[in-house]
Design a protein around this motif. Sequence first.
Motif, PDB file in Angstrom:
ATOM      1  N   LEU A  52      -5.317 -27.111   9.705  1.00  0.00           N
ATOM      2  CA  LEU A  52      -6.529 -26.301   9.857  1.00  0.00           C
ATOM      3  C   LEU A  52      -6.305 -25.129  10.813  1.00  0.00           C
ATOM      4  CD1 LEU A  52      -9.160 -29.186  10.152  1.00  0.00           C
ATOM      5  CD2 LEU A  52      -8.529 -27.886   8.108  1.00  0.00           C
ATOM      6  N   GLU A  53      -6.994 -24.034  10.553  1.00  0.00           N
ATOM      7  CA  GLU A  53      -6.935 -22.906  11.477  1.00  0.00           C
ATOM      8  C   GLU A  53      -7.705 -23.295  12.746  1.00  0.00           C
ATOM      9  OE1 GLU A  53      -8.087 -19.274   9.495  1.00  0.00           O
ATOM     10  OE2 GLU A  53      -6.163 -19.198   8.452  1.00  0.00           O
ATOM     11  N   HIS A  54      -7.319 -22.694  13.865  1.00  0.00           N
ATOM     12  CA  HIS A  54      -7.911 -23.101  15.152  1.00  0.00           C
ATOM     13  C   HIS A  54      -9.413 -22.841  15.187  1.00  0.00           C
ATOM     14  CE1 HIS A  54      -4.260 -24.438  17.001  1.00  0.00           C
ATOM     15  NE2 HIS A  54      -3.647 -23.352  16.565  1.00  0.00           N
ATOM     16  N   PHE A  55     -10.095 -23.743  15.902  1.00  0.00           N
ATOM     17  CA  PHE A  55     -11.547 -23.803  15.874  1.00  0.00           C
ATOM     18  C   PHE A  55     -12.018 -23.963  17.309  1.00  0.00           C
ATOM     19  CE2 PHE A  55     -15.433 -26.464  14.729  1.00  0.00           C
ATOM     20  CZ  PHE A  55     -16.082 -25.461  14.023  1.00  0.00           C
ATOM     21  N   CYS A  84     -11.382 -23.403   7.883  1.00  0.00           N
ATOM     22  CA  CYS A  84     -10.430 -22.728   6.992  1.00  0.00           C
ATOM     23  C   CYS A  84      -9.086 -23.437   7.101  1.00  0.00           C
ATOM     24  CB  CYS A  84     -10.264 -21.268   7.393  1.00  0.00           C
ATOM     25  SG  CYS A  84     -11.766 -20.323   7.096  1.00  0.00           S
ATOM     26  N   CYS A  85      -8.418 -23.573   5.984  1.00  0.00           N
ATOM     27  CA  CYS A  85      -7.125 -24.246   5.976  1.00  0.00           C
ATOM     28  C   CYS A  85      -6.014 -23.203   6.019  1.00  0.00           C
ATOM     29  CB  CYS A  85      -7.000 -25.107   4.724  1.00  0.00           C
ATOM     30  SG  CYS A  85      -5.467 -26.055   4.682  1.00  0.00           S
ATOM     31  N   TYR A  86      -5.130 -23.362   6.990  1.00  0.00           N
ATOM     32  CA  TYR A  86      -3.980 -22.452   7.113  1.00  0.00           C
ATOM     33  C   TYR A  86      -2.913 -22.811   6.075  1.00  0.00           C
ATOM     34  CZ  TYR A  86       0.125 -20.194   9.144  1.00  0.00           C
ATOM     35  OH  TYR A  86       1.259 -19.442   9.319  1.00  0.00           O
ATOM     36  N   GLY A 118      -4.004 -20.839   1.036  1.00  0.00           N
ATOM     37  CA  GLY A 118      -4.049 -20.645   2.486  1.00  0.00           C
ATOM     38  C   GLY A 118      -3.000 -19.646   2.943  1.00  0.00           C
ATOM     39  N   PRO A 119      -3.263 -18.969   4.076  1.00  0.00           N
ATOM     40  CA  PRO A 119      -2.352 -17.915   4.554  1.00  0.00           C
ATOM     41  C   PRO A 119      -0.966 -18.417   4.950  1.00  0.00           C
ATOM     42  CG  PRO A 119      -4.114 -18.326   6.153  1.00  0.00           C
ATOM     43  CD  PRO A 119      -4.477 -19.072   4.915  1.00  0.00           C
ATOM     44  N   SER A 160      -8.153 -18.457  -0.974  1.00  0.00           N
ATOM     45  CA  SER A 160      -8.522 -19.229   0.220  1.00  0.00           C
ATOM     46  C   SER A 160      -8.718 -20.710  -0.106  1.00  0.00           C
ATOM     47  CB  SER A 160      -9.803 -18.657   0.838  1.00  0.00           C
ATOM     48  OG  SER A 160     -10.848 -18.705  -0.109  1.00  0.00           O
ATOM     49  N   LEU A 161      -8.412 -21.534   0.894  1.00  0.00           N
ATOM     50  CA  LEU A 161      -8.689 -22.973   0.813  1.00  0.00           C
ATOM     51  C   LEU A 161      -9.652 -23.298   1.949  1.00  0.00           C
ATOM     52  CD1 LEU A 161      -8.374 -25.828  -0.221  1.00  0.00           C
ATOM     53  CD2 LEU A 161      -6.215 -26.023   1.011  1.00  0.00           C
TER      54      LEU A 161
END
Length: 599
Positions: free
Chosen positions: A208-211, A223-225, A309-310, A345-346
């Motif tokens: 997961l992207e940082h939150f 958002c999933c990296y 995802g990126p 995007s995921l």
Amino acid sequence: MAAARVSPDICLREATQRKLRMFSELRGKPVAAGEFWDIVAITAADKQQELAYKQQLSEKLKRKELPLGVQYHVFVDPVGAKIGNGGSTLCTLQCLEKLYGDKWSSFTILLIHSGGYSQRLPNASALGKIFTALPLGNPIYQMLELKLAMYIDFPSHMNPGILVTCADDIELYSLGESEFIRFDKPGFTALAHPSSLTVGTTHGVFVLEHFDHSEHRDLEYRCCYRFLHKPSIEMMHQCDAVFRAGNFSQQDFAGDNTPSLKLNTEYVYTDSLFYMDHKSAKKLLAFYEKIGTLNCEIDAYGDFLQALGPGATMEYTRNTSNVTKEESELIDMRQRIFHLLKGTSLNVVVLNNSRFYHIGTTEEYLFHLTSESSLKSELGLQFMASSIFPAIPECFGRTFCVIQSILDSGCSVAPGSVVEYSRLGPDVSVGENCIISGSCIITKAVLPAYSFVCSLSLKMNGYIKHSTMAFGVQDNLKKNVKTLSDIKLLQFFGVSFLSCLNIWNLKVTEELFSGNTTSLSLWTARIFPVCSSLSDSVTTSLKMLSAVKNKSAFNLNSYQLLSIEEMLGYKDVEDMIAYREQIFQEISLKEKQSDLETF
């Protein structure tokens, strides 16, 4: 004074029961526009499975067991090479386009993958995993009804698109008051469940992207990296997918039926179902129509989600460690899918109070239906569902489970065993951890512990016949050897298969196996007798089992013998459904008589 916080377990149970009540209200009634799915699609591996599924759906609609006004479809994989659930997804998109043209761009669609022959839970082989019965509801719920109930909130909070799920898993979750899961973002959206790292090695794991939010809530949109498919624990750490439990000390993790995990325990977020919006679905459809024929197995999770995802890289396209069969086209196909979906995007719906259960093996099936499992408590599974058994013993802890069956008061069923769609006479004794399905045992019989007995109706040369598969619940039907000299490596009820053949007076020849002569297994072994009546069929197969357990001879030479693979080819779905219906009607009549006597 602040109100006491309700425990996550109670929240989960209450949320699940609410969904079951809502679905129960919809059974047999027309649904309003936007209230339910526009289309429910089930995939099938071949024409026979397609026919079996269509027959069962037709019966369910006739008996008003499903919501009405919904389009229920069965879509079959094309003839030829196995294409996996990813290939089945592509095939389904093509079928929808052919049936509905541009109209399906406005539909909410549930796609349930149910192809395959359930070799690890063979009582679901003939009629399909999605039609596996559960000890719940009246009429009895099967996995299809449970799926529809658990997803009942989704369609009204979803943009047009497709929700993709599998037939043998169950996702339970609870949310805050007036919260709903929304599938309204472009691209793909997947559910994520907190799980132990061990569970992560057999599932998909989200990086997961940082939150910034420090406090975990029941529902979070993230958002999933990057998405990892069945990663090693080392890989999870390297990719920064691992979290430390600070707020989960009160709850079990998804896929684990273990005591609560302690503070500071490591965990990851694992996958279950996913949604794709209509634009993404159209992109995949255009790709499928361009390639024409698919000649390799595509995984909807591993091959679609890993491209998103990126942080997605092409590295996974060359990793075939999780692939059962490496085809020459596979790597090329994965790379083409990667380039097609790259940049999409995921989105991840994190469900911090959720559980994911799999019921695809005999071990999982027996555990969840007969032990004090969390699932049993959350769903309210019963140990006696729509059945007659006058002499019910008092049960504490582990129980047996009887589903739509008629048992004589003189018979006995040991804890840990499941009986479904069967009749058992007064002199029948069932040992521990057995599965009895679709059978009729009226003569004296003792079923040893860990027996698996499942009867099928067959249509052979225009006549109805019967055959009963019987072996040990722990037997590995998928294990295969390449040569006849290696069949000693196969095990039947814990005994070398070669020894069993001697007991049954069967010769080791190529004719002993059906199908591929370089893939010999219990699944393809011609060892199960064909009989004229259901009860004779069960009795004969039980004699086979007994001979192996007692090491006493039982000659099978005088019988026509079939493999499980062949039994499924001859199966008569209509007759099996009729047998179940007969049991159902008899139980209903007894219940009415009992109500009248009480009144």
